[in-house]
Design a protein around this motif. Structure first.
Motif, PDB file in Angstrom:
ATOM      1  N   LYS A 207     -61.828  27.838  56.786  1.00 41.09           N
ATOM      2  CA  LYS A 207     -61.126  29.101  56.628  1.00 41.09           C
ATOM      3  C   LYS A 207     -60.854  29.357  55.150  1.00 41.09           C
ATOM      4  N   LEU A 208     -60.641  30.621  54.819  1.00 39.23           N
ATOM      5  CA  LEU A 208     -60.375  31.037  53.445  1.00 39.23           C
ATOM      6  C   LEU A 208     -59.221  32.018  53.424  1.00 39.23           C
ATOM      7  N   GLU A 209     -58.312  31.822  52.471  1.00 38.54           N
ATOM      8  CA  GLU A 209     -57.268  32.795  52.159  1.00 38.54           C
ATOM      9  C   GLU A 209     -57.367  33.078  50.665  1.00 38.54           C
ATOM     10  N   ALA A 210     -57.718  34.307  50.311  1.00 35.50           N
ATOM     11  CA  ALA A 210     -57.992  34.628  48.914  1.00 35.50           C
ATOM     12  C   ALA A 210     -57.270  35.900  48.501  1.00 35.50           C
ATOM     13  N   ARG A 211     -57.004  35.991  47.204  1.00 34.43           N
ATOM     14  CA  ARG A 211     -56.424  37.196  46.599  1.00 34.43           C
ATOM     15  C   ARG A 211     -57.238  37.536  45.357  1.00 34.43           C
ATOM     16  N   TYR A 212     -57.480  38.825  45.162  1.00 31.66           N
ATOM     17  CA  TYR A 212     -58.339  39.279  44.080  1.00 31.66           C
ATOM     18  C   TYR A 212     -57.631  40.322  43.215  1.00 31.66           C
ATOM     19  N   ASP A 213     -57.975  40.320  41.927  1.00 35.24           N
ATOM     20  CA  ASP A 213     -57.607  41.392  41.013  1.00 35.24           C
ATOM     21  C   ASP A 213     -58.851  42.191  40.678  1.00 35.24           C
TER      22      ASP A 213
ATOM     23  N   ALA B 271     -61.195  36.430  41.923  1.00 36.60           N
ATOM     24  CA  ALA B 271     -60.172  35.742  42.703  1.00 36.60           C
ATOM     25  C   ALA B 271     -59.118  35.126  41.788  1.00 36.60           C
ATOM     26  N   THR B 272     -57.863  35.368  42.108  1.00 30.36           N
ATOM     27  CA  THR B 272     -56.768  34.659  41.453  1.00 30.36           C
ATOM     28  C   THR B 272     -56.248  33.551  42.357  1.00 30.36           C
ATOM     29  N   GLN B 273     -56.411  33.731  43.651  1.00 32.39           N
ATOM     30  CA  GLN B 273     -56.078  32.706  44.649  1.00 32.39           C
ATOM     31  C   GLN B 273     -57.289  32.529  45.545  1.00 32.39           C
ATOM     32  N   PHE B 274     -57.714  31.266  45.745  1.00 31.56           N
ATOM     33  CA  PHE B 274     -58.893  30.991  46.556  1.00 31.56           C
ATOM     34  C   PHE B 274     -58.653  29.674  47.277  1.00 31.56           C
ATOM     35  N   ILE B 275     -57.908  29.754  48.380  1.00 31.28           N
ATOM     36  CA  ILE B 275     -57.517  28.563  49.138  1.00 31.28           C
ATOM     37  C   ILE B 275     -58.452  28.430  50.340  1.00 31.28           C
ATOM     38  N   THR B 276     -59.219  27.370  50.368  1.00 30.52           N
ATOM     39  CA  THR B 276     -60.202  27.173  51.419  1.00 30.52           C
ATOM     40  C   THR B 276     -60.019  25.789  52.039  1.00 30.52           C
ATOM     41  N   THR B 277     -60.083  25.745  53.370  1.00 29.77           N
ATOM     42  CA  THR B 277     -59.744  24.524  54.108  1.00 29.77           C
ATOM     43  C   THR B 277     -60.763  24.278  55.209  1.00 29.77           C
ATOM     44  N   ALA B 278     -61.258  23.059  55.303  1.00 28.66           N
ATOM     45  CA  ALA B 278     -62.108  22.679  56.424  1.00 28.66           C
ATOM     46  C   ALA B 278     -61.253  22.526  57.674  1.00 28.66           C
ATOM     47  N   ILE B 279     -61.771  22.969  58.814  1.00 30.03           N
ATOM     48  CA  ILE B 279     -61.048  22.886  60.077  1.00 30.03           C
ATOM     49  C   ILE B 279     -61.632  21.744  60.907  1.00 30.03           C
ATOM     50  N   PRO B 280     -60.837  20.723  61.254  1.00 29.68           N
ATOM     51  CA  PRO B 280     -61.342  19.657  62.126  1.00 29.68           C
ATOM     52  C   PRO B 280     -61.813  20.236  63.448  1.00 29.68           C
TER      53      PRO B 280
END
Length: 280
Positions: free
Chosen positions: A31-37, A263-272
């Motif tokens: 999954k990805l949670e991102a914020r952009y300028d 992207a100023t925030q780019f939080i990405t996580t693998a999902i089990p």
């Protein structure tokens, strides 16, 4: 809003929403949670948020954004978009797409349904006026296409590291409810990025080439300008746990200076896998 500012904002949204979803082996999950300028000549003109979920057999993406800074003085507005679909034999298969763009003067919503890469139905509310100069979109133009939001997810085939030249060997057709166009990518180089929050690592940089096909007015400056550019770039970063790359940065030269989405925030996580199966 000045035409050059509209060009920068519109071009950024069009290209940002227009990357290729490609065939790959069995899907991993992330999954990805991102914020952009969004900036124009270094001036902040907009911000946006983007969320993506990639599961074994389905995916979803949603984005929202609006004008900010100096641009907000001239044009109050914003937009939202979302897309859902299935993952079949490793390929992204879009099913639904919705986008709403609002300003102080009007609001417009586009809804689209797709099956097997073909547009089944779409509607624009309110119905836009007919422009005799616009090149008609035929049924053939609505086959073998992606919606703009699904097309932001670039799936790299194979088993090698997806962050490499092969990620840029892509070309696809896109239909956004009004216009049918092609985008082609070519590899340029590798870079390293560090977001204010989240991802720090390599990205692959691709050149972007825009080719309008139908649903556009040939004499429009923005169309001719984008089709002639040979210096647009997209920087692609990975969603952890998957072979999917998504835009981290986009640069488009404009008459007023470089337009950039980053992207100023780019939080990405693998999902089990077990966790993902419980959420379906």
């Amino acid at each position: 809003m000045p035409a050059s500012v509209r060009l920068a904002a519109g071009a950024s949204l069009s290209i940002f929403a227009a990357m290729l979803a490609m065939t790959a082996p069995a899907a991993a999950q992330g999954k990805l949670e991102a914020r952009y300028d969004v900036t124009l000549a270094g001036i902040l003109v907009g911000t946006g948020d983007w969320a993506v979920d990639i599961l074994d057999d389905q995916y979803s993406a949603a984005a929202s954004g609006g004008a900010t800074g100096l641009l907000k003085v001239f044009a109050h507005g914003g937009g939202t978009g979302s897309s859902q679909g299935r993952i079949v034999n490793g390929a992204l298969v879009p099913a639904t797409y919705t986008a709403t763009i609002s300003s102080s003067k009007k609001s417009e919503t586009i809804r689209m349904s797709l099956a097997g890469g073909n547009v089944k139905d779409f509607v624009i509310e309110p119905t836009p006026p007919v422009d005799a100069k616009r090149i008609p979109v035929t049924d053939a133009h609505k086959r073998g296409v992606f919606d703009p939001m699904s097309a932001t997810l670039l799936r790299v085939p194979g088993t090698a590291d997806p962050l490499g030249p092969d990620a840029c060997h892509a070309s696809t057709g896109i239909f956004d409810g009004r216009m049918r166009y092609d985008l082609r990518l070519d590899f340029k180089r590798m870079e390293t990025v560090k977001s204010e929050k989240g991802y720090h690592g390599p990205v692959v940089v691709c050149a972007i080439y825009f080719s309008p096909i139908a649903g556009y007015v040939p004499d429009r400056f923005a169309i001719k300008y984008l089709a002639a550019r040979r210096d647009m770039e997209i920087w692609l970063a990975p969603i952890a746990g998957t072979r999917v790359l998504v835009p981290y940065r986009l640069t488009i030269p404009t008459p007023l200076g470089t337009g950039k989405l980053e992207a100023t925030q780019f939080i990405t996580t693998a999902i089990p896998p077990k966790t993902a199966s419980k959420t379906q």
